[in-house]
Design a protein around this motif. Structure first.
Motif, mmCIF file in Angstrom:
data_model
loop_
_atom_site.group_PDB
_atom_site.id
_atom_site.type_symbol
_atom_site.label_atom_id
_atom_site.label_comp_id
_atom_site.label_asym_id
_atom_site.label_seq_id
_atom_site.Cartn_x
_atom_site.Cartn_y
_atom_site.Cartn_z
ATOM 1 N N ASP A 1 -0.950 7.898 1.458
ATOM 2 C CA ASP A 1 -1.072 9.232 0.997
ATOM 3 C C ASP A 1 -1.599 9.852 2.376
ATOM 4 O O ASP A 1 -2.442 9.458 2.901
ATOM 5 C CB ASP A 1 -1.948 9.302 -0.093
ATOM 6 N N TRP B 1 0.770 -0.988 0.057
ATOM 7 C CA TRP B 1 -0.018 -0.016 0.045
ATOM 8 C C TRP B 1 0.895 1.274 -0.039
ATOM 9 O O TRP B 1 1.762 1.368 0.583
ATOM 10 C CB TRP B 1 -0.935 -0.032 1.141
ATOM 11 N N GLN B 2 0.496 2.356 -0.726
ATOM 12 C CA GLN B 2 1.097 3.546 -0.814
ATOM 13 C C GLN B 2 0.267 4.536 0.429
ATOM 14 O O GLN B 2 -0.940 4.520 0.375
ATOM 15 C CB GLN B 2 1.120 4.099 -2.041
#
Length: 169
Positions: free
Chosen positions: A86, A83-84
């Motif tokens: 943000d 997962w990124q």
């Protein structure tokens, strides 16, 4: 000091999978779903004479099992592609939340079927679908599938409204 941490395996990329954010999130979802699934086994069964569709506990059980399975799929996909994180959520997220408020207002005041149609159009449009034909297709097909599912499989009626009163009368 940094050399010692690297040799001891203290950098974040070498941490076991159960320390990852994805594992923690999915674990919480699965644990809560399992607790709720356990509680559905305490529901009383309705006698067949009063039962108009499936038993009241069957739908929550199926839904919770689906949530658990899909959560596990998301976790295994996150192993391949992490997962990124943000800091800022996209504006479409906030518009989707506002769409649910619009759905609630339209569903209660005008018609539940119409509310689902408007929600389908708004969510599809703001998450990237710009072709008018497909937007209207989603606005007609999705509410119809939901209506058929509730009406035939679950044996439940939609609340009265502009469109549903035409069908029921």
């Amino acid at each position: 000091m940094n050399d010692v941490q690297k040799t001891k395996g203290a950098n974040k990329k070498s941490l076991p999978l159960f320390f990852s954010v994805a594992f923690k999130v999915i674990s919480i979802i699965v644990i809560i779903s399992c607790i709720l699934l356990y509680l559905t086994f305490t529901f009383e069964e309705v006698p067949p004479i009063l039962n108009r569709g499936i038993q009241p506990a069957t739908f929550p059980k199926a839904l919770l099992i689906l949530i658990i399975v899909l959560s596990l799929v998301v976790y295994f996909l996150s192993i391949k592609k992490p997962w990124q994180i943000d800091k800022n959520l996209p504006s479409a997220f906030y518009i989707t939340l506002a769409s649910f408020v619009i759905f609630l207002v339209v569903g209660v005041i005008l018609d539940f079927f119409l509310g689902i149609s408007i929600l389908s159009i708004l969510v599809s449009y703001f998450w990237g679908e710009r072709r008018i034909f497909y937007l209207f297709l989603v606005a007609i097909i999705f509410p119809t599938i939901v209506f058929i599912f509730f009406e035939t499989i679950l044996g439940l009626r939609f609340p009265g409204g502009i469109i549903t009163n035409l069908y029921y009368n």
